[in-house]
Write an enzyme that holds these catalytic residues in place. Structure first.
Site, PDB file in Angstrom:
ATOM      1  N   LYS A  14       0.837  -1.203   0.000  1.00  0.00           N
ATOM      2  CA  LYS A  14       0.000   0.000   0.000  1.00  0.00           C
ATOM      3  C   LYS A  14       0.874   1.257   0.000  1.00  0.00           C
ATOM      4  CE  LYS A  14      -2.107  -1.179   3.862  1.00  0.00           C
ATOM      5  NZ  LYS A  14      -1.422  -2.460   4.153  1.00  0.00           N
ATOM      6  N   ARG A  89     -10.077   0.728   8.538  1.00  0.00           N
ATOM      7  CA  ARG A  89      -9.510  -0.577   8.826  1.00  0.00           C
ATOM      8  C   ARG A  89     -10.470  -1.475   9.567  1.00  0.00           C
ATOM      9  NH1 ARG A  89      -3.832   0.254   8.607  1.00  0.00           N
ATOM     10  NH2 ARG A  89      -2.666  -1.548   9.287  1.00  0.00           N
ATOM     11  N   ARG A 128      11.737  -5.681   5.063  1.00  0.00           N
ATOM     12  CA  ARG A 128      11.450  -4.259   4.825  1.00  0.00           C
ATOM     13  C   ARG A 128      12.359  -3.358   5.649  1.00  0.00           C
ATOM     14  NH1 ARG A 128       5.553  -1.839   5.507  1.00  0.00           N
ATOM     15  NH2 ARG A 128       5.695  -2.848   7.528  1.00  0.00           N
ATOM     16  N   ARG A 161      10.938  -1.526  11.290  1.00  0.00           N
ATOM     17  CA  ARG A 161       9.810  -1.187  12.168  1.00  0.00           C
ATOM     18  C   ARG A 161       9.684  -2.206  13.292  1.00  0.00           C
ATOM     19  NH1 ARG A 161       4.717   0.207   8.304  1.00  0.00           N
ATOM     20  NH2 ARG A 161       3.704  -1.135   9.842  1.00  0.00           N
ATOM     21  N   ARG A 172      -0.633  -9.336  13.037  1.00  0.00           N
ATOM     22  CA  ARG A 172      -1.215  -8.305  12.164  1.00  0.00           C
ATOM     23  C   ARG A 172      -2.045  -8.958  11.051  1.00  0.00           C
ATOM     24  NH1 ARG A 172       4.009  -5.538  10.515  1.00  0.00           N
ATOM     25  NH2 ARG A 172       2.753  -4.235   9.133  1.00  0.00           N
TER      26      ARG A 172
HETATM   27  P1  AP5 Z   1       4.803  -1.608   1.879  1.00  0.00           P
HETATM   28  O1  AP5 Z   1       4.502  -0.779   0.699  1.00  0.00           O
HETATM   29  O2  AP5 Z   1       5.536  -0.981   3.011  1.00  0.00           O
HETATM   30  O3  AP5 Z   1       3.466  -2.351   2.391  1.00  0.00           O
HETATM   31  P2  AP5 Z   1       2.187  -1.808   3.163  1.00  0.00           P
HETATM   32  O4  AP5 Z   1       1.001  -2.444   2.542  1.00  0.00           O
HETATM   33  O5  AP5 Z   1       2.214  -0.325   3.271  1.00  0.00           O
HETATM   34  O6  AP5 Z   1       2.443  -2.520   4.562  1.00  0.00           O
HETATM   35  P3  AP5 Z   1       2.334  -1.933   6.048  1.00  0.00           P
HETATM   36  O7  AP5 Z   1       3.075  -2.894   6.941  1.00  0.00           O
HETATM   37  O8  AP5 Z   1       2.727  -0.498   6.102  1.00  0.00           O
HETATM   38  O9  AP5 Z   1       0.838  -2.086   6.313  1.00  0.00           O
HETATM   39  P4  AP5 Z   1       0.134  -2.116   7.652  1.00  0.00           P
HETATM   40  O10 AP5 Z   1      -1.255  -2.003   7.181  1.00  0.00           O
HETATM   41  O11 AP5 Z   1       0.419  -3.277   8.505  1.00  0.00           O
HETATM   42  O12 AP5 Z   1       0.808  -0.905   8.459  1.00  0.00           O
HETATM   43  P5  AP5 Z   1       0.337   0.571   8.792  1.00  0.00           P
HETATM   44  O13 AP5 Z   1       1.516   1.443   8.827  1.00  0.00           O
HETATM   45  O14 AP5 Z   1      -0.817   0.958   7.935  1.00  0.00           O
HETATM   46  O15 AP5 Z   1       5.609  -2.895   1.346  1.00  0.00           O
HETATM   47  C1  AP5 Z   1       6.041  -3.910   2.258  1.00  0.00           C
HETATM   48  C2  AP5 Z   1       7.424  -4.435   1.820  1.00  0.00           C
HETATM   49  O16 AP5 Z   1       7.302  -5.102   0.563  1.00  0.00           O
HETATM   50  C3  AP5 Z   1       8.467  -3.338   1.600  1.00  0.00           C
HETATM   51  O17 AP5 Z   1       9.714  -3.826   2.016  1.00  0.00           O
HETATM   52  C4  AP5 Z   1       8.447  -3.094   0.086  1.00  0.00           C
HETATM   53  O18 AP5 Z   1       9.687  -2.627  -0.402  1.00  0.00           O
HETATM   54  C5  AP5 Z   1       8.139  -4.496  -0.435  1.00  0.00           C
HETATM   55  N1  AP5 Z   1       7.369  -4.496  -1.686  1.00  0.00           N
HETATM   56  C6  AP5 Z   1       6.376  -3.636  -2.045  1.00  0.00           C
HETATM   57  N2  AP5 Z   1       5.887  -3.959  -3.266  1.00  0.00           N
HETATM   58  C7  AP5 Z   1       6.580  -5.060  -3.678  1.00  0.00           C
HETATM   59  C8  AP5 Z   1       6.535  -5.886  -4.847  1.00  0.00           C
HETATM   60  N3  AP5 Z   1       5.676  -5.625  -5.857  1.00  0.00           N
HETATM   61  N4  AP5 Z   1       7.367  -6.941  -4.917  1.00  0.00           N
HETATM   62  C9  AP5 Z   1       8.249  -7.205  -3.898  1.00  0.00           C
HETATM   63  N5  AP5 Z   1       8.341  -6.466  -2.772  1.00  0.00           N
HETATM   64  C10 AP5 Z   1       7.508  -5.407  -2.658  1.00  0.00           C
HETATM   65  O19 AP5 Z   1      -0.209   0.387  10.261  1.00  0.00           O
HETATM   66  C11 AP5 Z   1       0.654   0.109  11.341  1.00  0.00           C
HETATM   67  C12 AP5 Z   1      -0.114   0.116  12.647  1.00  0.00           C
HETATM   68  O20 AP5 Z   1      -0.686   1.415  12.878  1.00  0.00           O
HETATM   69  C13 AP5 Z   1      -1.315  -0.845  12.727  1.00  0.00           C
HETATM   70  O21 AP5 Z   1      -0.913  -2.149  13.096  1.00  0.00           O
HETATM   71  C14 AP5 Z   1      -2.149  -0.147  13.807  1.00  0.00           C
HETATM   72  O22 AP5 Z   1      -1.629  -0.381  15.094  1.00  0.00           O
HETATM   73  C15 AP5 Z   1      -1.958   1.330  13.481  1.00  0.00           C
HETATM   74  N6  AP5 Z   1      -2.985   1.821  12.532  1.00  0.00           N
HETATM   75  C16 AP5 Z   1      -2.767   2.313  11.275  1.00  0.00           C
HETATM   76  N7  AP5 Z   1      -3.933   2.653  10.699  1.00  0.00           N
HETATM   77  C17 AP5 Z   1      -4.907   2.372  11.605  1.00  0.00           C
HETATM   78  C18 AP5 Z   1      -6.326   2.482  11.594  1.00  0.00           C
HETATM   79  N8  AP5 Z   1      -6.984   2.941  10.512  1.00  0.00           N
HETATM   80  N9  AP5 Z   1      -7.011   2.087  12.687  1.00  0.00           N
HETATM   81  C19 AP5 Z   1      -6.374   1.631  13.788  1.00  0.00           C
HETATM   82  N10 AP5 Z   1      -5.024   1.476  13.860  1.00  0.00           N
HETATM   83  C20 AP5 Z   1      -4.315   1.849  12.779  1.00  0.00           C
HETATM   84 MG    MG Z   2       2.360   1.069   4.855  1.00  0.00          MG
END
Ligand code: AP5
Ligand code: MG
Ligand code: ZN
Length: 218
Positions: A14, A89, A128, A161, A172
């Protein structure tokens, strides 16, 4: 003008895709995870509150998250649209967002679901590295920075992270399946859902996403 959401499991790409898509459409990329992490870095009360939930891989409480997003959506830069990454979410957040946007007569154009298998997710998240300064995502194998340990965009230090440890990654994924996956059906019923496989080349995925989004709003 384009208002859309990116939904998908942790590690679906994402954040990686959001950067390219936001640039392409000229809209702000709003990631709730990035906002929480920025607050944590600044040591704000919001950041400190979010930390315990994030480190454990649980969702931050809805009241906190919904207020934060509503506040962000009052900024001037959303006049041309926005890309929400990681919000909503759960079904409660989706309902709050829908009511808020309906009140402002600015409904969503589309919801883009990125799908990736669990085994691939674990490989992605365990390798990552994230920029400490600008949150850009890299991978030690699949998406290397030009200089080891340094961000291509801003030169910031690349770190791992807290929630990218294997036990937390598994949790997760469970949280996604139980709490977030139901919003996919919610948006399918509203006729907003576009689903696509998010494996393969990053730029190729971006191109497919752009065409699908353009078709959806045409
Ligand atoms: P990346 O692009 O970083 O993936 P992502 O989908 O953004 O993954 P996240 O871990 O950021 O998602 P998340 O939903 O768990 O975390 P968030 O920060 O939202 O890519 C991942 C890896 O793959 C990277 O190394 C990249 O280089 C690689 N990659 C990408 N594309 C590729 C490809 N095509 N091929 C190969 N490799 C590839 O949330 C974190 C925390 O915040 C949550 O757990 C929660 O505690 C809190 N939070 C956030 N939003 C909310 C909400 N709305 N409500 C409540 N709590 C929330
Ligand atoms: Mg992300
Ligand atoms: Zn950076």
């Amino acid at each position: 003008l384009m208002r859309f959401i990116l939904v998908g499991p942790p590690g679906a790409g994402k954040g990686t895709q959001a950067v390219h898509l936001a640039t392409h459409f000229g809209i702000p990329h709003i990631s709730t995870g990035d906002i929480f992490r920025a607050n944590l870095k600044e040591g704000t009360p919001l950041g400190l509150k979010a930390k315990e939930y994030m480190d454990a891989g649980n969702l931050v409480p809805d009241e906190v998250t919904n207020e934060m997003v509503k506040d962000r959506l009052t900024h001037d830069d959303v006049a041309n649209g926005f890309l929400l990454d990681g919000y909503p979410r759960n079904v409660v957040q989706a309902g709050v967002l829908r009511a808020y946007l309906a009140e402002k007569s600015t409904p969503l154009d589309a919801v883009l679901e990125l799908s990736v298998e669990d085994s691939e997710i674990i490989a992605r998240l365990s390798g990552r590295r994230t920029c400490k300064e600008c949150s850009a995502s890299y991978h030690i194998q699949f998406n290397k920075p030009q200089v080891d340990g340094k961000c291509d965009k801003c030169g910031g230090e690349l770190i791992q992270r807290e929630d990218d440890k294997e036990a937390v990654i598994k949790h997760r994924l469970d949280v996604y399946a139980e709490q977030t996956a139901p919003i996919v059906s919610f948006y399918r019923e509203e006729g907003l859902l576009i689903s696509m496989a998010a494996t393969g080349d990053v730029d190729e995925i971006t191109q497919r996403a752009i065409s699908a989004l353009k078709t959806a709003v045409a």
